[in-house]
Design an enzyme around this catalytic site. Structure first.
Site, PDB file in Angstrom:
ATOM      1  N   ARG A   1     -23.025   6.831   0.489  1.00  8.48           N
ATOM      2  CA  ARG A   1     -23.233   8.195   0.997  1.00  8.48           C
ATOM      3  C   ARG A   1     -21.957   9.000   0.792  1.00  8.48           C
ATOM      4  O   ARG A   1     -20.976   8.833   1.511  1.00  8.48           O
ATOM      5  CB  ARG A   1     -23.606   8.128   2.485  1.00  8.48           C
TER       6      ARG A   1
ATOM      7  N   GLN B   1     -36.774   7.834  -4.269  1.00  8.53           N
ATOM      8  CA  GLN B   1     -36.123   9.152  -4.191  1.00  8.53           C
ATOM      9  C   GLN B   1     -34.848   9.132  -5.038  1.00  8.53           C
ATOM     10  O   GLN B   1     -34.043   8.202  -4.934  1.00  8.53           O
ATOM     11  CB  GLN B   1     -35.812   9.427  -2.710  1.00  8.53           C
TER      12      GLN B   1
ATOM     13  N   ARG C   1     -28.768   5.136  -9.165  1.00  7.97           N
ATOM     14  CA  ARG C   1     -27.679   5.132  -8.167  1.00  7.97           C
ATOM     15  C   ARG C   1     -27.509   3.790  -7.473  1.00  7.97           C
ATOM     16  O   ARG C   1     -26.498   3.557  -6.811  1.00  7.97           O
ATOM     17  CB  ARG C   1     -27.831   6.274  -7.152  1.00  7.97           C
TER      18      ARG C   1
ATOM     19  N   HIS D   1     -24.865  14.451  -8.181  1.00  8.65           N
ATOM     20  CA  HIS D   1     -25.110  14.924  -6.810  1.00  8.65           C
ATOM     21  C   HIS D   1     -23.781  14.965  -6.031  1.00  8.65           C
ATOM     22  O   HIS D   1     -23.518  14.137  -5.145  1.00  8.65           O
ATOM     23  CB  HIS D   1     -26.090  13.925  -6.190  1.00  8.65           C
TER      24      HIS D   1
ATOM     25  N   ASP E   1     -31.607  23.688   1.333  1.00  5.41           N
ATOM     26  CA  ASP E   1     -32.011  22.709   0.322  1.00  5.41           C
ATOM     27  C   ASP E   1     -32.713  23.506  -0.786  1.00  5.41           C
ATOM     28  O   ASP E   1     -33.893  23.832  -0.670  1.00  5.41           O
ATOM     29  CB  ASP E   1     -32.955  21.668   0.974  1.00  5.41           C
TER      30      ASP E   1
ATOM     31  N   GLU F   1     -25.007  20.358  -6.723  1.00  6.91           N
ATOM     32  CA  GLU F   1     -25.420  19.303  -7.644  1.00  6.91           C
ATOM     33  C   GLU F   1     -25.733  19.894  -9.024  1.00  6.91           C
ATOM     34  O   GLU F   1     -26.543  20.809  -9.141  1.00  6.91           O
ATOM     35  CB  GLU F   1     -26.647  18.588  -7.069  1.00  6.91           C
TER      36      GLU F   1
HETATM   37  C1  BG6 Z   1     -30.594  16.378  -2.052  1.00  5.32           C
HETATM   38  C2  BG6 Z   1     -31.993  16.811  -1.736  1.00  5.32           C
HETATM   39  O1  BG6 Z   1     -30.389  16.461  -3.421  1.00  5.32           O
HETATM   40  O2  BG6 Z   1     -30.385  15.029  -1.631  1.00  5.32           O
HETATM   41  C3  BG6 Z   1     -32.260  16.628  -0.236  1.00  5.32           C
HETATM   42  O3  BG6 Z   1     -32.166  18.150  -2.146  1.00  5.32           O
HETATM   43  C4  BG6 Z   1     -31.966  15.185   0.165  1.00  5.32           C
HETATM   44  O4  BG6 Z   1     -33.607  16.965   0.050  1.00  5.32           O
HETATM   45  C5  BG6 Z   1     -30.542  14.842  -0.237  1.00  5.32           C
HETATM   46  O5  BG6 Z   1     -32.133  15.048   1.572  1.00  5.32           O
HETATM   47  C6  BG6 Z   1     -30.111  13.418   0.107  1.00  5.32           C
HETATM   48  O6  BG6 Z   1     -31.007  12.480  -0.391  1.00  5.32           O
HETATM   49  P1  BG6 Z   1     -30.809  10.931  -0.112  1.00  5.32           P
HETATM   50  O7  BG6 Z   1     -31.957  10.248  -0.817  1.00  5.32           O
HETATM   51  O8  BG6 Z   1     -29.486  10.548  -0.699  1.00  5.32           O
HETATM   52  O9  BG6 Z   1     -30.841  10.748   1.388  1.00  5.32           O
END
Ligand code: BG6
Length: 273
Positions: free
Chosen positions: A55, A74, A79, A149, A192, A249
């Site tokens: 993170r 997601q 990653r 990101h 967002d 990003e």
């Molecule tokens: C961003 C998205 O790029 O990433 C958000 O636009 C999302 O909607 C954020 O919450 C974090 O995502 P993750 O999967 O790392 O928790």
């Protein structure tokens, strides 16, 4: 600090800057210019666990941004995939270049049925350059959405504004509405958004410093801050950590997707300075 010692990482220290890159995800999670506080934010509660994205820093979202491809996790699988360290080169005393690569594997082919090579080249100096190159090694074409990101380390969310996106159209991911940016972006609630038609540089203006972001091979930029309620629901993040970072990003997201025919190559490049 979190258990980064449990992950394989590359450390860079040259005359201008320092950086740390995890082989998992080719994930740069520390970058600081000499004598300055880090430019990238890293959650102090990040897990540094195999199979979980770090993170903070710059996760690579690939081959799908967000939930663009509902069959993939997601932000895709890169990653959390283990990259191969190809080389680290000193290009003089003040510049270091690190190259990492990911190839398709049995696991990736189960999730996404294409042969590919994904190369991440990171150049560390006064500026941070990240070049993410996708090569289609399959005999059929494929489509990707992606993002570098970046989590930027800021003094406080109430001190920052983003310049360079005024008048740009954007998709508000919170309600799926299409809008147009009026003036600078300031943060007073959850944001967002996927900005479109972006060909210029962007400035993140903080109290005592300005971070510049220049993107190539991309016309979309995602701006994200989870704000109070979403931060409480986020993994590997303190409840009030939303005050410490803004994500800007460098992306090929939504309508700015990339189609690659067999043997074709695409590079998404972000320069931060
Ligand atoms: C961003 C998205 O790029 O990433 C958000 O636009 C999302 O909607 C954020 O919450 C974090 O995502 P993750 O999967 O790392 O928790």
């Amino acid at each position: 600090m979190a258990q980064e010692q449990f992950m394989e990482i590359i450390e860079v220290n040259n005359d201008r800057a320092s950086a740390k890159i995890a082989l998992q995800g080719a994930h740069i999670f520390h970058y600081a210019r000499d004598g300055e506080r880090p430019l990238l934010w890293l959650s102090e509660t990040s897990d540094f666990e195999d199979g979980k994205a770090i993170r903070g820093g710059v996760p690579i979202c690939w081959p799908s941004f967000g939930m663009n491809n509902p069959r993939l996790p997601q932000h895709g699988f890169a990653r959390t995939a283990l990259f191969e360290h190809v080389s680290t080169k000193e290009l003089g005393d003040d510049t270091t270049e690190v190259i990492l690569k990911l190839r398709d594997s049995k696991e990736s082919l189960k999730l996404w049925a294409y042969k590919f090579e994904l190369e991440m080249k990171i150049t560390i100096s006064d500026s941070l350059e990240m070049e993410l190159t996708t090569t289609n090694l399959d005999d059929k074409s494929f489509e990707i959405t992606q993002a570098l990101h970046s989590y930027f380390n800021i003094s406080n969310i109430s001190n920052v504004k983003v310049k360079g996106l005024e008048t740009k159209p954007y998709l508000n991911a919170l309600n799926s509405e299409q809008c147009v940016q009026d003036g600078d972006i300031v943060f007073e609630e959850e944001i967002d958004r996927v900005y479109q038609e972006v060909s210029n540089g962007i400035e993140l203006i903080d109290k005592n410093r300005t971070i510049n972001i220049k993107n190539e091979g991309s016309s979309s930029v995602v701006v994200w801050n989870p704000w109070i309620e979403k931060a409480k629901r986020m993994s590997a993040m303190r409840d009030d950590a939303y005050k410490e970072f803004v994500c800007i990003e460098s992306a090929n997201a939504f309508e700015d997707f990339v189609v690659l025919e067999p043997t074709q190559i695409h590079t998404l490049k972000a320069t931060i300075y």
